[in-house]
Scaffold this motif. Structure first.
Motif, short mmCIF file in Angstrom:
data_model
loop_
_atom_site.label_atom_id
_atom_site.label_comp_id
_atom_site.label_asym_id
_atom_site.label_seq_id
_atom_site.Cartn_x
_atom_site.Cartn_y
_atom_site.Cartn_z
N ALA A 99 41.54 36.98 50.93
CA ALA A 99 40.25 37.58 50.47
C ALA A 99 38.89 36.53 50.51
N LEU A 100 39.42 35.37 49.98
CA LEU A 100 38.45 34.54 49.65
C LEU A 100 38.26 33.42 50.81
N ASP A 101 39.22 33.31 51.49
CA ASP A 101 39.28 32.43 52.79
C ASP A 101 38.92 32.99 54.03
N ASP A 102 38.92 34.24 54.21
CA ASP A 102 38.65 34.94 55.59
C ASP A 102 37.80 36.15 55.44
N ARG A 103 36.81 35.79 54.79
CA ARG A 103 35.98 36.98 54.36
C ARG A 103 35.21 37.49 55.60
N ALA A 161 43.69 50.86 44.84
CA ALA A 161 42.42 50.20 43.83
C ALA A 161 42.58 48.72 43.73
N VAL A 162 43.70 48.13 43.85
CA VAL A 162 43.61 46.69 44.02
C VAL A 162 43.10 46.16 45.09
N PHE A 163 43.33 46.58 46.26
CA PHE A 163 42.93 46.25 47.52
C PHE A 163 41.31 46.35 47.72
N GLY A 164 41.03 47.33 47.10
CA GLY A 164 39.33 47.63 47.12
C GLY A 164 38.93 46.57 46.24
N LEU A 165 39.42 46.32 45.25
CA LEU A 165 38.79 45.04 44.29
C LEU A 165 38.99 43.72 45.08
N LEU A 166 40.34 43.25 45.49
CA LEU A 166 40.37 42.05 46.16
C LEU A 166 39.28 41.87 47.42
N ALA A 213 41.01 33.32 39.85
CA ALA A 213 41.58 33.39 38.25
C ALA A 213 41.37 35.05 37.94
N LEU A 214 40.09 35.33 37.96
CA LEU A 214 39.58 36.64 37.63
C LEU A 214 40.22 37.63 38.36
N LEU A 215 40.07 37.53 39.64
CA LEU A 215 40.79 38.67 40.73
C LEU A 215 42.22 38.76 40.38
N ARG A 216 42.96 37.62 40.01
CA ARG A 216 44.27 37.62 39.53
C ARG A 216 44.69 38.55 38.33
N ALA A 217 43.65 38.20 37.35
CA ALA A 217 43.83 39.05 36.13
C ALA A 217 43.56 40.54 36.11
N LEU A 218 42.55 40.74 37.07
CA LEU A 218 42.10 42.18 37.27
C LEU A 218 43.20 43.05 37.83
N ALA A 219 43.75 42.40 38.90
CA ALA A 219 44.90 42.89 39.92
C ALA A 219 46.01 43.12 38.93
N GLN A 220 46.51 42.18 38.20
CA GLN A 220 47.73 42.37 37.07
C GLN A 220 47.33 43.44 36.35
N GLY A 221 46.23 43.20 35.69
CA GLY A 221 45.73 44.41 34.83
C GLY A 221 45.88 45.78 35.32
N ALA A 222 45.54 46.16 36.42
CA ALA A 222 45.14 47.26 37.18
C ALA A 222 46.67 47.71 37.20
N PHE A 223 47.83 47.25 37.41
CA PHE A 223 49.29 47.61 37.52
C PHE A 223 49.59 47.79 36.11
N VAL A 224 49.26 46.93 35.37
CA VAL A 224 49.67 47.12 33.74
C VAL A 224 49.36 48.52 33.36
N ALA A 225 47.98 48.84 33.59
CA ALA A 225 47.13 49.97 33.12
C ALA A 225 47.94 51.26 33.84
N ALA A 226 48.31 50.96 35.15
CA ALA A 226 48.91 52.33 35.85
C ALA A 226 50.18 52.49 34.96
N ALA A 227 51.15 51.63 34.84
CA ALA A 227 52.36 51.68 34.05
C ALA A 227 52.12 52.52 32.95
N ALA A 228 51.00 52.04 32.14
CA ALA A 228 50.68 52.85 30.71
C ALA A 228 50.50 53.98 30.80
#
Length: 237
Positions: A99-103, A161-166, A213-228
């Motif tokens: 996402a960052l290198d092949d915009r 949702a994570v794909f859309g974010l990234l 770093a922000l994208l990584r935290a948000l993506a991981q958080g999305a999956f944690v939220a889905a599980a919760a």
């Protein structure tokens, strides 16, 4: 004079790919001519036909190629990871790099997929489905609450949702540094004139490391939220 190390020039076909992606992303597939792509890499428009059959073939090469690369790289990362959570983290990191290198390729995919020939469009869709299924399987292994059959739609929705974010990073990350032309490699991207910026480019955006770093935290958080979200109703029963 001392010898100065120089970066090797890209092969001509890769130069064409890079400039075609940049021009298609900036002005649209229909707004770019073969002669312009040739000029960007320092050869005549007709000379491009030694490498590609035409603009359609260039677009197919770019979009099919990145779809193949994402799936192959995703499978490699999943296979080399030490467990499902590590596999998911590696998938996230790999997609962030893309996402960052092949915009330009993200922009092309969002906007120009309809211009592919039907057979190429079906091929891209098939590769994309494989990539999505890889992520869904890893997410469900990484988070046991999402492994239940009834939780599969939640896991799938979280992946999309994570794909859309990234994939939104072309609109929010700092501009990529422009690179000058290498000897024999054609002109680099022209400098933007005042008033010619793309929409949103008046914002400087986050630096690459901060954005990653922000994208990584948000993506991981999305999956944690889905599980919760799945686990919550169960624990209430």
């Amino acid at each position: 004079m001392p010898n100065r190390a120089t970066a090797p020039a890209l092969p001509r076909r890769d130069q064409i790919r890079k400039e075609a992606a940049r021009l298609f992303a900036a002005r649209g597939f229909l707004g770019v001519g073969v002669d312009e792509i040739g000029k960007a890499v320092g050869i005549s428009g007709p000379g491009l036909y030694r490498h590609f059959a035409g603009k359609d073939a260039m677009l197919a090469d770019l979009l099919v190629g990145i779809s193949e690369r994402l799936l192959e790289e995703g499978r490699r990362r999943e296979g080399e990871a030490d467990g499902p959570r590590a596999a998911l983290d590696s998938l996230i990191d790999g997609h962030i790099d893309f996402a960052l290198d092949d915009r330009d390729l993200i922009t092309l995919h969002d906007r120009e997929l309809l211009h592919l020939k039907e057979a190429d469009r079906r091929r891209v869709r098939r590769l994309q489905r494989g990539y999505v299924e890889l992520w869904v399987a890893v997410v469900r292994e990484a988070f046991p609450p999402l492994a239940a059959p009834e939780a599969e739609p939640v896991a799938r929705a979280a992946v999309h949702a994570v794909f859309g974010l990234l994939n939104s990073t072309p609109h929010s990350a700092a501009p990529q540094p422009s690179q000058g032309a290498e000897p024999g490699s054609g002109a680099g991207a022209p400098a933007e004139r005042p008033g010619s910026e793309r929409p949103g480019s008046e914002r400087s955006g986050l630096a690459r490391g901060s954005m990653a770093a922000l994208l990584r935290a948000l993506a991981q958080g999305a999956f944690v939220a889905a599980a919760a979200e799945v686990e919550g109703p169960r624990s209430a029963v």
